[in-house]
Motif scaffolding. Structure first.
Motif, PDB file in Angstrom:
ATOM      1  N   THR A 264       0.831  -1.206   0.000  1.00 49.98           N
ATOM      2  CA  THR A 264       0.000   0.000   0.000  1.00 49.98           C
ATOM      3  C   THR A 264       0.862   1.251   0.000  1.00 49.98           C
ATOM      4  OG1 THR A 264      -1.729  -1.186   1.205  1.00 49.98           O
ATOM      5  CG2 THR A 264      -1.840   1.219   1.218  1.00 49.98           C
ATOM      6  N   GLU A 265       1.874   1.291   0.862  1.00 50.60           N
ATOM      7  CA  GLU A 265       2.754   2.456   0.945  1.00 50.60           C
ATOM      8  C   GLU A 265       3.543   2.663  -0.342  1.00 50.60           C
ATOM      9  OE1 GLU A 265       5.165   2.769   4.465  1.00 50.60           O
ATOM     10  OE2 GLU A 265       3.554   1.967   5.715  1.00 50.60           O
ATOM     11  N   SER A 266       4.061   1.592  -0.914  1.00 50.30           N
ATOM     12  CA  SER A 266       4.850   1.704  -2.151  1.00 50.30           C
ATOM     13  C   SER A 266       3.998   2.197  -3.312  1.00 50.30           C
ATOM     14  CB  SER A 266       5.471   0.353  -2.511  1.00 50.30           C
ATOM     15  OG  SER A 266       6.446  -0.013  -1.585  1.00 50.30           O
ATOM     16  N   LEU A 267       2.785   1.676  -3.413  1.00 45.11           N
ATOM     17  CA  LEU A 267       1.896   2.104  -4.487  1.00 45.11           C
ATOM     18  C   LEU A 267       1.525   3.578  -4.323  1.00 45.11           C
ATOM     19  CD1 LEU A 267       0.365   1.317  -7.009  1.00 45.11           C
ATOM     20  CD2 LEU A 267      -1.473   0.449  -5.558  1.00 45.11           C
ATOM     21  N   THR A 268       1.259   4.005  -3.090  1.00 41.66           N
ATOM     22  CA  THR A 268       0.944   5.410  -2.824  1.00 41.66           C
ATOM     23  C   THR A 268       2.110   6.302  -3.226  1.00 41.66           C
ATOM     24  OG1 THR A 268      -0.531   4.812  -1.009  1.00 41.66           O
ATOM     25  CG2 THR A 268       0.309   7.071  -1.028  1.00 41.66           C
ATOM     26  N   THR A 269       3.316   5.907  -2.849  1.00 38.00           N
ATOM     27  CA  THR A 269       4.514   6.684  -3.182  1.00 38.00           C
ATOM     28  C   THR A 269       4.721   6.758  -4.688  1.00 38.00           C
ATOM     29  OG1 THR A 269       5.561   6.072  -1.100  1.00 38.00           O
ATOM     30  CG2 THR A 269       7.009   6.849  -2.857  1.00 38.00           C
ATOM     31  N   ASP A 270       4.592   5.631  -5.369  1.00 39.42           N
ATOM     32  CA  ASP A 270       4.791   5.616  -6.817  1.00 39.42           C
ATOM     33  C   ASP A 270       3.761   6.482  -7.541  1.00 39.42           C
ATOM     34  OD1 ASP A 270       6.937   3.951  -6.443  1.00 39.42           O
ATOM     35  OD2 ASP A 270       5.878   2.117  -7.041  1.00 39.42           O
ATOM     36  N   LEU A 271       2.509   6.415  -7.121  1.00 39.83           N
ATOM     37  CA  LEU A 271       1.467   7.215  -7.768  1.00 39.83           C
ATOM     38  C   LEU A 271       1.655   8.706  -7.513  1.00 39.83           C
ATOM     39  CD1 LEU A 271      -1.664   4.994  -7.068  1.00 39.83           C
ATOM     40  CD2 LEU A 271      -0.571   5.413  -9.290  1.00 39.83           C
ATOM     41  N   SER A 272       2.264   9.061  -6.389  1.00 41.86           N
ATOM     42  CA  SER A 272       2.454  10.484  -6.070  1.00 41.86           C
ATOM     43  C   SER A 272       3.444  11.160  -7.017  1.00 41.86           C
ATOM     44  CB  SER A 272       2.919  10.650  -4.623  1.00 41.86           C
ATOM     45  OG  SER A 272       4.253  10.211  -4.464  1.00 41.86           O
ATOM     46  N   HIS A 273       4.180  10.387  -7.791  1.00 42.49           N
ATOM     47  CA  HIS A 273       5.135  10.962  -8.735  1.00 42.49           C
ATOM     48  C   HIS A 273       4.494  11.336 -10.073  1.00 42.49           C
ATOM     49  CE1 HIS A 273       7.893   8.924  -5.891  1.00 42.49           C
ATOM     50  NE2 HIS A 273       8.568  10.044  -6.082  1.00 42.49           N
ATOM     51  N   ILE A 274       3.207  11.081 -10.236  1.00 37.51           N
ATOM     52  CA  ILE A 274       2.516  11.459 -11.465  1.00 37.51           C
ATOM     53  C   ILE A 274       2.260  12.954 -11.417  1.00 37.51           C
ATOM     54  CG2 ILE A 274       0.435  11.191 -12.853  1.00 37.51           C
ATOM     55  CD1 ILE A 274       0.186   8.345 -11.703  1.00 37.51           C
ATOM     56  N   SER A 275       2.802  13.664 -12.366  1.00 35.16           N
ATOM     57  CA  SER A 275       2.685  15.121 -12.405  1.00 35.16           C
ATOM     58  C   SER A 275       1.230  15.553 -12.525  1.00 35.16           C
ATOM     59  CB  SER A 275       3.487  15.660 -13.586  1.00 35.16           C
ATOM     60  OG  SER A 275       3.360  17.050 -13.664  1.00 35.16           O
ATOM     61  N   GLY A 276       0.829  16.544 -11.732  1.00 33.19           N
ATOM     62  CA  GLY A 276      -0.518  17.088 -11.781  1.00 33.19           C
ATOM     63  C   GLY A 276      -1.550  16.272 -11.047  1.00 33.19           C
ATOM     64  N   SER A 277      -1.121  15.262 -10.320  1.00 27.38           N
ATOM     65  CA  SER A 277      -2.079  14.418  -9.609  1.00 27.38           C
ATOM     66  C   SER A 277      -2.106  14.762  -8.128  1.00 27.38           C
ATOM     67  CB  SER A 277      -1.729  12.936  -9.781  1.00 27.38           C
ATOM     68  OG  SER A 277      -0.519  12.646  -9.121  1.00 27.38           O
ATOM     69  N   LEU A 278      -3.202  14.404  -7.488  1.00 30.45           N
ATOM     70  CA  LEU A 278      -3.347  14.562  -6.055  1.00 30.45           C
ATOM     71  C   LEU A 278      -3.515  13.170  -5.478  1.00 30.45           C
ATOM     72  CD1 LEU A 278      -3.842  16.239  -3.461  1.00 30.45           C
ATOM     73  CD2 LEU A 278      -6.269  16.152  -4.040  1.00 30.45           C
ATOM     74  N   VAL A 279      -2.547  12.738  -4.677  1.00 22.48           N
ATOM     75  CA  VAL A 279      -2.608  11.434  -4.048  1.00 22.48           C
ATOM     76  C   VAL A 279      -2.740  11.655  -2.542  1.00 22.48           C
ATOM     77  CG1 VAL A 279      -1.434   9.224  -3.693  1.00 22.48           C
ATOM     78  CG2 VAL A 279      -1.212  10.408  -5.870  1.00 22.48           C
ATOM     79  N   ILE A 280      -3.804  11.130  -1.983  1.00 18.28           N
ATOM     80  CA  ILE A 280      -4.041  11.276  -0.556  1.00 18.28           C
ATOM     81  C   ILE A 280      -2.956  10.508   0.191  1.00 18.28           C
ATOM     82  CG2 ILE A 280      -5.689  10.877   1.318  1.00 18.28           C
ATOM     83  CD1 ILE A 280      -6.613  12.894  -0.856  1.00 18.28           C
ATOM     84  N   GLY A 281      -2.420  11.127   1.235  1.00 23.29           N
ATOM     85  CA  GLY A 281      -1.320  10.540   2.001  1.00 23.29           C
ATOM     86  C   GLY A 281      -1.665   9.199   2.632  1.00 23.29           C
ATOM     87  N   ARG A 282      -0.661   8.383   2.821  1.00 21.08           N
ATOM     88  CA  ARG A 282      -0.872   7.034   3.352  1.00 21.08           C
ATOM     89  C   ARG A 282      -1.411   7.045   4.767  1.00 21.08           C
ATOM     90  NH1 ARG A 282       3.584   5.417   6.487  1.00 21.08           N
ATOM     91  NH2 ARG A 282       5.263   6.930   6.440  1.00 21.08           N
ATOM     92  N   HIS A 283      -1.045   8.050   5.555  1.00 17.86           N
ATOM     93  CA  HIS A 283      -1.536   8.101   6.931  1.00 17.86           C
ATOM     94  C   HIS A 283      -3.047   8.312   6.960  1.00 17.86           C
ATOM     95  CE1 HIS A 283       2.378   7.868   8.706  1.00 17.86           C
ATOM     96  NE2 HIS A 283       2.807   8.898   7.977  1.00 17.86           N
ATOM     97  N   THR A 284      -3.548   9.112   6.052  1.00 20.38           N
ATOM     98  CA  THR A 284      -4.989   9.316   5.962  1.00 20.38           C
ATOM     99  C   THR A 284      -5.665   8.041   5.482  1.00 20.38           C
ATOM    100  OG1 THR A 284      -4.656  11.649   5.479  1.00 20.38           O
ATOM    101  CG2 THR A 284      -6.794  10.713   4.893  1.00 20.38           C
ATOM    102  N   ALA A 285      -5.103   7.398   4.482  1.00 18.28           N
ATOM    103  CA  ALA A 285      -5.686   6.169   3.947  1.00 18.28           C
ATOM    104  C   ALA A 285      -5.702   5.051   4.994  1.00 18.28           C
ATOM    105  CB  ALA A 285      -4.912   5.713   2.707  1.00 18.28           C
ATOM    106  N   PHE A 286      -4.685   4.990   5.837  1.00 20.49           N
ATOM    107  CA  PHE A 286      -4.601   3.915   6.821  1.00 20.49           C
ATOM    108  C   PHE A 286      -5.649   4.046   7.926  1.00 20.49           C
ATOM    109  CE2 PHE A 286      -0.755   2.542   4.806  1.00 20.49           C
ATOM    110  CZ  PHE A 286      -0.725   1.183   5.074  1.00 20.49           C
TER     111      PHE A 286
END
Length: 148
Positions: A117-139
């Motif tokens: 879960t953490e790795s996927l969140t981190t990888d998706l956060s590198h997409i330019s122009g995207s908003l990825v909700i932080g892992r702490h909120t998701a957990f």
């Protein structure tokens, strides 16, 4: 800003906890600040801020109003008012990676599932122009039934 306890090899306190939570919700290479910091610096620095509203942060009892610092690469950084900055910018992609369920039944494998879960969140956060909700909120949704 907040109470701090400084010891020789560590720093503790509400200010440190809030700063760590703000770091987790900030965009990659971005900066988030609490309303108490915003109140101290607004109008005193040549920076624009975007209002992210009140956020529920892990292990913080009350919601915290959060502002993001508009940098030269931020959308509408030249906008002069906070409300205009937040109302004109929206990410082209918004996503949250909810915690995966450990279907093996072996609780020793929970660390692996959390790591995915953490790795996927981190990888998706590198997409330019995207908003990825932080892992702490998701957990906060981990082990809760009724997810959709």
């Amino acid at each position: 800003m907040g109470d701090l306890i400084v010891e020789p090899h560590d720093i503790f306190g509400d200010g440190v906890n809030i700063a760590a939570r703000l770091e987790s919700i900030a965009e990659p290479d971005g900066i988030c600040i609490s309303s108490s910091v915003y109140d101290q610096v607004q109008g005193k620095v040549g920076t624009e801020f975007g209002d992210l509203g009140e956020q529920h942060l892990k292990n913080i009892t009350r919601p915290v109003r959060v502002y993001t610092v508009a940098t030269s690469g931020s959308p509408d950084a030249a906008t002069s008012s906070d409300s205009a900055w937040t109302s004109t910018w929206s990410p082209r992609l918004s996503i949250v990676v909810l915690p995966f369920a450990n279907l093996s039944g072996d609780h020793a494998h929970d660390y692996f599932v959390d790591g995915v879960t953490e790795s996927l969140t981190t990888d998706l956060s590198h997409i330019s122009g995207s908003l990825v909700i932080g892992r702490h909120t998701a957990f906060t949704y981990k082990d809760k039934a009724g997810r959709s």
